[in-house]
Design an enzyme around this catalytic site. Structure first.
Site, PDB file in Angstrom:
ATOM      1  N   PRO A  85      13.198 -13.997   0.292  1.00 47.74           N
ATOM      2  CA  PRO A  85      14.158 -15.035   0.650  1.00 47.74           C
ATOM      3  C   PRO A  85      15.115 -15.327  -0.495  1.00 47.74           C
ATOM      4  O   PRO A  85      14.713 -15.366  -1.667  1.00 47.74           O
ATOM      5  CB  PRO A  85      13.271 -16.244   0.954  1.00 47.74           C
ATOM      6  N   CYS A  86      16.385 -15.553  -0.139  1.00 49.54           N
ATOM      7  CA  CYS A  86      17.411 -15.683  -1.177  1.00 49.54           C
ATOM      8  C   CYS A  86      17.954 -17.101  -1.308  1.00 49.54           C
ATOM      9  O   CYS A  86      18.851 -17.347  -2.107  1.00 49.54           O
ATOM     10  CB  CYS A  86      18.577 -14.735  -0.864  1.00 49.54           C
ATOM     11  N   GLN A  87      17.416 -18.064  -0.523  1.00 48.72           N
ATOM     12  CA  GLN A  87      18.025 -19.396  -0.511  1.00 48.72           C
ATOM     13  C   GLN A  87      18.039 -20.061  -1.877  1.00 48.72           C
ATOM     14  O   GLN A  87      18.908 -20.877  -2.172  1.00 48.72           O
ATOM     15  CB  GLN A  87      17.300 -20.301   0.500  1.00 48.72           C
ATOM     16  N   MET A  89      18.864 -18.733  -4.578  1.00 46.07           N
ATOM     17  CA  MET A  89      19.965 -18.204  -5.394  1.00 46.07           C
ATOM     18  C   MET A  89      21.275 -18.084  -4.618  1.00 46.07           C
ATOM     19  O   MET A  89      22.305 -17.745  -5.192  1.00 46.07           O
ATOM     20  CB  MET A  89      19.583 -16.815  -5.934  1.00 46.07           C
TER      21      MET A  89
END
Length: 386
Positions: A85-87, A89
């Protein structure tokens, strides 16, 4: 879905429902093992990919890691792919320095060190390559940690790529890390970008116009606004059960009916600016209440793609004439349908997503996924050489 002989066996980490994997089997890659934290997603993954052994649970849990390692060894996994998951960054998120999600690559590093796959694929947002975390008592950049832990055994290529340069009708920048074990004769590198970009017109321009369903008016009022609503709905559903009209409220639809292709309703004259229920003008950014453009790739699809009031979500529309006041009006005053989102995400038409899947859930998943055509081309660049 076409079957091919497997050229390489893969373990997919942070698999979600398997958007990234949509083309894998047809290019000769087999996902033998997958891991996903959230049960709802893992259960749907199993329905889409029934031959993959799904391990549902926290990748930080040592028991889960042990199961993944054993399955990887039992199924001869030669490639690990990880799309954490990238939330933590993402430019669309809060970008907190010590967000827990920024450390999710660490168990990936551990699994790579134990399983020792021939190749590794890690995908995230571009800021992944600039983010630092606390590690062994000091703040270190993620890429330095990866290089420190795996650099002796792997050739590591760090890349930033835009999916629109690889035949995907959507602008979406991603960080791609490709690793090749030192004893391999073929080094995994990014493919060359395509010469021609695919536009919104290429992707969905052939689809028929669809009027939105307006949830705060009666049936008669709906038909006064859109006399062909039901005929258009039927034509749309004949193309795909996922091509159904989005639901909106009247005041939002009215302002978008008067918003030209590629423009935001905040640029309209006062009568057709976004309004609150009390009649006051909404305050917002100029990338909201905004129509997409026809002749470029779509803007990045976000998780909140069902709202007119969120970022770059509204169909491009077409000029269809003027209203009784002589003001120009445009078709498709709505967000993109789920089917249109699938086309922009480059999902294949025969992707076996169960029709019982809740649309809001699927929209969110599409918004956080990686376009599978982009993934396909990166993997093909390796598989053609093997």
């Amino acid at each position: 879905m076409p079957k091919t002989i497997s050229k390489i066996n893969i373990m997919s980490l942070f698999a979600n429902i398997g958007v990234a994997e949509a083309y894998m089997e047809r290019i000769g890659a087999r996902i033998t093992v997958a891991n996903e934290l959230i049960k709802r997603r893992a259960d749907l993954y199993k329905k889409i990919y029934p031959h993959t052994q799904m391990v549902c649970g926290d990748i930080f849990d040592e028991d889960i890691q042990s199961k993944l390692i054993k399955l990887a060894q039992d199924t001869n996994v030669e490639l690990i792919m990880a799309t954490p998951p990238c939330q933590g960054m993402s430019t669309a998120g809060r970008q907190e320095t010590d967000d827990y999600r920024n450390t999710l690559f660490l168990p990936v590093v551990k699994l790579v060190k134990v399983v020792k796959p021939r190749y590794v694929f890690i995908e995230n947002v571009p800021l992944f390559l600039q983010t630092a975390i606390m590690y062994n008592g000091a703040r270190k950049n993620i890429i330095d940690i990866i290089a420190e832990e795996l650099g002796n055994d792997y050739i590591i290529n760090f890349n930033i790529a835009n999916t629109a340069q690889y035949g995907v009708p959507q602008t979406r920048e991603r960080a791609i890390i490709l690793m090749t074990r030192n004893d391999q004769s073929i080094e995994w590198v990014m493919p060359q970008p395509d010469e021609k970009q695919v536009t919104m017109r290429d992707a969905i321009g052939y689809l028929p116009s669809i009027d939105p369903f307006i949830r705060d008016v009666s049936r008669n009022e709906l038909l006064e606004m859109f006399p062909e609503y039901y005929e258009k709905e039927k034509a749309a559903l004949n193309i795909s059960p996922w091509n159904f009209p989005p639901h909106h409220i009247k005041r939002q639809v009215e302002v978008m009916m008067h918003t030209p292709t590629g423009q935001t309703a905040f640029s309209n004259h006062d009568k057709y600016k976004p309004k609150k229920e009390n009649g006051n003008t909404v305050k917002g950014y100029f990338n909201t209440y905004k129509r997409q453009e026809w002749d470029i790739p779509a803007y990045t699809v976000t998780m909140d793609n069902r709202k007119i009031s969120s970022q770059n979500n509204v169909h491009p529309g077409r000029y269809i004439g003027t209203d009784g006041n002589g003001d120009a009006i445009y078709s498709d005053a709505r967000v993109l349908t789920v089917y249109e989102l699938m086309k922009i995400m480059s999902l294949p038409d025969d992707w076996p997503i169960p029709i019982s899947t809740p649309a809001a859930f699927l929209r969110s998943i599409i918004g956080e996924g990686i376009p599978p055509l982009f993934v396909k081309k990166i993997y093909q660049n390796l598989l053609r050489s093997l």
